[in-house]
Design a protein around this motif. Structure first.
Motif, PDB file in Angstrom:
ATOM      1  N   GLY A   9       0.797  -1.212   0.000  1.00  0.00           N
ATOM      2  CA  GLY A   9       0.000   0.000   0.000  1.00  0.00           C
ATOM      3  C   GLY A   9       0.835   1.270   0.000  1.00  0.00           C
ATOM      4  N   LEU A  10       2.105   1.159  -0.365  1.00  0.00           N
ATOM      5  CA  LEU A  10       2.973   2.326  -0.439  1.00  0.00           C
ATOM      6  C   LEU A  10       2.816   3.053  -1.768  1.00  0.00           C
ATOM      7  CD1 LEU A  10       6.248   0.818   1.091  1.00  0.00           C
ATOM      8  CD2 LEU A  10       4.353   1.958   2.272  1.00  0.00           C
ATOM      9  N   ALA A  11       2.172   2.408  -2.713  1.00  0.00           N
ATOM     10  CA  ALA A  11       1.890   2.983  -4.021  1.00  0.00           C
ATOM     11  C   ALA A  11       0.545   2.433  -4.484  1.00  0.00           C
ATOM     12  CB  ALA A  11       2.995   2.627  -5.020  1.00  0.00           C
ATOM     13  N   PRO A  12      -0.135   3.107  -5.401  1.00  0.00           N
ATOM     14  CA  PRO A  12      -1.425   2.604  -5.879  1.00  0.00           C
ATOM     15  C   PRO A  12      -1.291   1.207  -6.489  1.00  0.00           C
ATOM     16  CG  PRO A  12      -1.099   4.873  -6.566  1.00  0.00           C
ATOM     17  CD  PRO A  12       0.213   4.410  -5.987  1.00  0.00           C
ATOM     18  N   PRO A  13      -2.314   0.366  -6.367  1.00  0.00           N
ATOM     19  CA  PRO A  13      -2.251  -1.004  -6.887  1.00  0.00           C
ATOM     20  C   PRO A  13      -1.977  -1.085  -8.375  1.00  0.00           C
ATOM     21  CG  PRO A  13      -4.136  -0.747  -5.435  1.00  0.00           C
ATOM     22  CD  PRO A  13      -3.587   0.625  -5.665  1.00  0.00           C
ATOM     23  N   ASP A  14      -2.406  -0.061  -9.127  1.00  0.00           N
ATOM     24  CA  ASP A  14      -2.228  -0.097 -10.568  1.00  0.00           C
ATOM     25  C   ASP A  14      -1.023   0.721 -11.051  1.00  0.00           C
ATOM     26  OD1 ASP A  14      -3.276   2.347  -9.929  1.00  0.00           O
ATOM     27  OD2 ASP A  14      -4.764   2.390 -11.538  1.00  0.00           O
ATOM     28  N   ALA A  15      -0.174   1.151 -10.129  1.00  0.00           N
ATOM     29  CA  ALA A  15       0.989   1.950 -10.514  1.00  0.00           C
ATOM     30  C   ALA A  15       1.983   1.123 -11.322  1.00  0.00           C
ATOM     31  CB  ALA A  15       1.671   2.512  -9.264  1.00  0.00           C
ATOM     32  N   ASP A  16       2.518   1.713 -12.395  1.00  0.00           N
ATOM     33  CA  ASP A  16       3.577   1.039 -13.130  1.00  0.00           C
ATOM     34  C   ASP A  16       4.901   1.293 -12.412  1.00  0.00           C
ATOM     35  OD1 ASP A  16       4.237   3.675 -13.740  1.00  0.00           O
ATOM     36  OD2 ASP A  16       3.705   3.525 -15.860  1.00  0.00           O
ATOM     37  N   HIS A  17       6.007   0.806 -12.998  1.00  0.00           N
ATOM     38  CA  HIS A  17       7.293   0.952 -12.317  1.00  0.00           C
ATOM     39  C   HIS A  17       7.636   2.422 -12.058  1.00  0.00           C
ATOM     40  CE1 HIS A  17       7.712  -3.262 -13.263  1.00  0.00           C
ATOM     41  NE2 HIS A  17       8.863  -3.315 -12.641  1.00  0.00           N
ATOM     42  N   GLU A  18       7.373   3.280 -13.023  1.00  0.00           N
ATOM     43  CA  GLU A  18       7.673   4.701 -12.848  1.00  0.00           C
ATOM     44  C   GLU A  18       6.768   5.319 -11.784  1.00  0.00           C
ATOM     45  OE1 GLU A  18      10.182   7.072 -14.925  1.00  0.00           O
ATOM     46  OE2 GLU A  18      10.753   5.194 -13.942  1.00  0.00           O
ATOM     47  N   GLY A  19       5.519   4.892 -11.741  1.00  0.00           N
ATOM     48  CA  GLY A  19       4.611   5.393 -10.718  1.00  0.00           C
ATOM     49  C   GLY A  19       5.059   5.016  -9.319  1.00  0.00           C
ATOM     50  N   VAL A  20       5.526   3.774  -9.167  1.00  0.00           N
ATOM     51  CA  VAL A  20       6.042   3.330  -7.864  1.00  0.00           C
ATOM     52  C   VAL A  20       7.277   4.138  -7.491  1.00  0.00           C
ATOM     53  CG1 VAL A  20       7.169   1.412  -6.667  1.00  0.00           C
ATOM     54  CG2 VAL A  20       5.070   1.011  -7.966  1.00  0.00           C
ATOM     55  N   ARG A  21       8.163   4.352  -8.464  1.00  0.00           N
ATOM     56  CA  ARG A  21       9.380   5.127  -8.188  1.00  0.00           C
ATOM     57  C   ARG A  21       9.023   6.529  -7.701  1.00  0.00           C
ATOM     58  NH1 ARG A  21      12.351   8.946 -10.640  1.00  0.00           N
ATOM     59  NH2 ARG A  21      11.027   8.963 -12.496  1.00  0.00           N
ATOM     60  N   GLU A  22       8.078   7.160  -8.342  1.00  0.00           N
ATOM     61  CA  GLU A  22       7.688   8.513  -7.953  1.00  0.00           C
ATOM     62  C   GLU A  22       7.130   8.544  -6.523  1.00  0.00           C
ATOM     63  OE1 GLU A  22       4.972   9.780 -10.933  1.00  0.00           O
ATOM     64  OE2 GLU A  22       6.504   9.928 -12.515  1.00  0.00           O
ATOM     65  N   CYS A  23       6.320   7.549  -6.181  1.00  0.00           N
ATOM     66  CA  CYS A  23       5.760   7.489  -4.826  1.00  0.00           C
ATOM     67  C   CYS A  23       6.849   7.313  -3.778  1.00  0.00           C
ATOM     68  CB  CYS A  23       4.753   6.349  -4.717  1.00  0.00           C
ATOM     69  SG  CYS A  23       3.191   6.614  -5.586  1.00  0.00           S
ATOM     70  N   LEU A  24       7.767   6.400  -4.036  1.00  0.00           N
ATOM     71  CA  LEU A  24       8.809   6.110  -3.055  1.00  0.00           C
ATOM     72  C   LEU A  24       9.790   7.264  -2.924  1.00  0.00           C
ATOM     73  CD1 LEU A  24       9.453   2.348  -3.867  1.00  0.00           C
ATOM     74  CD2 LEU A  24       8.246   3.287  -1.894  1.00  0.00           C
ATOM     75  N   GLU A  25      10.164   7.874  -4.047  1.00  0.00           N
ATOM     76  CA  GLU A  25      11.109   8.984  -3.967  1.00  0.00           C
ATOM     77  C   GLU A  25      10.475  10.209  -3.308  1.00  0.00           C
ATOM     78  OE1 GLU A  25      12.788   9.635  -7.849  1.00  0.00           O
ATOM     79  OE2 GLU A  25      13.930   7.762  -7.791  1.00  0.00           O
ATOM     80  N   GLN A  26       9.153  10.296  -3.367  1.00  0.00           N
ATOM     81  CA  GLN A  26       8.448  11.390  -2.698  1.00  0.00           C
ATOM     82  C   GLN A  26       8.346  11.149  -1.195  1.00  0.00           C
ATOM     83  OE1 GLN A  26       4.582  13.019  -4.297  1.00  0.00           O
ATOM     84  NE2 GLN A  26       3.763  12.060  -2.440  1.00  0.00           N
ATOM     85  N   ASP A  27       8.188   9.891  -0.780  1.00  0.00           N
ATOM     86  CA  ASP A  27       7.889   9.579   0.621  1.00  0.00           C
ATOM     87  C   ASP A  27       9.072   9.068   1.433  1.00  0.00           C
ATOM     88  OD1 ASP A  27       5.298  10.344   0.187  1.00  0.00           O
ATOM     89  OD2 ASP A  27       4.491   8.318   0.013  1.00  0.00           O
ATOM     90  N   VAL A  28      10.181   8.740   0.785  1.00  0.00           N
ATOM     91  CA  VAL A  28      11.365   8.256   1.501  1.00  0.00           C
ATOM     92  C   VAL A  28      12.445   9.341   1.445  1.00  0.00           C
ATOM     93  CG1 VAL A  28      13.164   6.489   1.581  1.00  0.00           C
ATOM     94  CG2 VAL A  28      10.823   5.859   0.948  1.00  0.00           C
ATOM     95  N   PRO A  29      13.037   9.721   2.584  1.00  0.00           N
ATOM     96  CA  PRO A  29      14.096  10.738   2.569  1.00  0.00           C
ATOM     97  C   PRO A  29      15.220  10.351   1.603  1.00  0.00           C
ATOM     98  CG  PRO A  29      13.418  10.280   4.813  1.00  0.00           C
ATOM     99  CD  PRO A  29      12.746   9.244   3.944  1.00  0.00           C
ATOM    100  N   PRO A  30      15.810  11.322   0.916  1.00  0.00           N
ATOM    101  CA  PRO A  30      16.825  11.033  -0.103  1.00  0.00           C
ATOM    102  C   PRO A  30      17.944  10.116   0.362  1.00  0.00           C
ATOM    103  CG  PRO A  30      16.215  13.338  -0.188  1.00  0.00           C
ATOM    104  CD  PRO A  30      15.534  12.762   1.025  1.00  0.00           C
ATOM    105  N   GLU A  31      18.413  10.330   1.587  1.00  0.00           N
ATOM    106  CA  GLU A  31      19.552   9.553   2.073  1.00  0.00           C
ATOM    107  C   GLU A  31      19.193   8.110   2.394  1.00  0.00           C
ATOM    108  OE1 GLU A  31      17.667  11.471   5.733  1.00  0.00           O
ATOM    109  OE2 GLU A  31      18.081  12.003   3.638  1.00  0.00           O
TER     110      GLU A  31
END
Length: 276
Positions: free
Chosen positions: A194-216
């Motif tokens: 549930g960290l990204a929408p169920p229908d997110a493609d690889h780029e969609g997942v990347r965008e969610c994680l890079e938005q919600d996880v601190p850069p380091e």
């Protein structure tokens, strides 16, 4: 079939980087950060950067559609033959591979699978890097010193380089914070949890994680999530299917597409509770 190695060797000493650890936050700002913090307590932690950019690109191409246990021997054999001191060494790895005989290169990297396709890709990439950057050293300067967006765009313009490969080069060579490469494990787990929408493609997942996880923490999250997928959150038989307490992330997971009551596991986008 051989087993996966106990440690993900994409980074850290065995992957050409340096070992390090990070401090989990006492109050994570997002659920994704909390997940990464817990995974960081479970798995071997690494810092990123310091790898030669072209060798990192080679390593990542070899790892496409296969496992570390298959791609690592192929990388070692390639370096022994075309790297410094090898019989085909020409003072620069990119030059050596640009001049390689394809059949011989394919034989050298056979353990990685898809060796005919990968040998063509490596020679084509080496040709371009020699032509545009003069060789591996010039390419390394571009990757480590260039604007990250420009570097990523340039890498994606190279035939045979997809988003995950480009992001791995940025992460493991450039040491770029805020880069979260998404492979099949990360794609599956982020949507299942549930960290990204169920229908997110690889780029969609990347965008969610890079938005919600601190850069380091993105690099740690990438490698730890891969290992978590191998150990617990497998595609067809996640640990929670038989025993919810068997998974160390059970309290952080939405189990999208996993149905312990029926024993059914489907891709998150196909889950019955996903709205049309």
């Amino acid at each position: 079939m051989p087993e996966e190695p106990a440690e993900n060797i994409s980074g850290g000493p065995d992957g050409g980087g340096i070992e390090s650890a990070f401090e989990p936050s006492p109050d994570p700002a997002t659920r994704a950060e909390a997940v990464v913090d817990r995974l960081g307590d479970i798995y071997w932690q690494k810092a990123y950067g310091g790898q030669d950019a072209f060798e990192c690109l080679v390593r990542t191409v070899l790892s496409q559609n296969t496992s570390d246990v298959a791609s690592q021997p192929a990388h070692d054999a390639l370096m022994a033959r075309y790297g410094e001191g090898g019989e085909e060494w020409e003072d620069d790895l990119a030059v050596s591979l640009a001049d390689a005989v394809r059949d011989e290169l394919a034989e050298t990297i056979a353990s990685a699978g898809l060796y005919n396709q990968k040998s063509k890709t490596l020679i084509r990439l080496a040709d371009r890097i020699v032509e545009e950057y003069g060789g591996a050293e010039g390419f390394d300067e571009f990757v480590t010193g260039g604007d990250p967006a420009e570097v990523r765009s340039t890498l994606l313009d190279m035939k045979g380089v997809g988003p995950k490969t480009a992001d791995c080069v940025l992460l493991f060579s450039g040491g770029r914070g805020g880069v979260f490469p998404v492979d099949t494990h990360v794609h599956r787990i982020a949507r299942r949890m549930g960290l990204a929408p169920p229908d997110a493609d690889h780029e969609g997942v990347r965008e969610c994680l890079e938005q919600d996880v601190p850069p380091e923490k993105c690099g740690f999250g990438h490698t730890a999530m891969i290992q978590f997928g191998r150990d617990y959150c497998k595609a067809r038989k996640p640990a929670c299917l038989d025993d919810p307490e068997a998974c160390p992330m059970a309290d952080r997971c939405d189990q999208v597409g996993v149905y312990p009551d029926t024993g059914e596991v489907v891709d998150p986008r196909e889950a019955s509770d996903v709205a049309d």
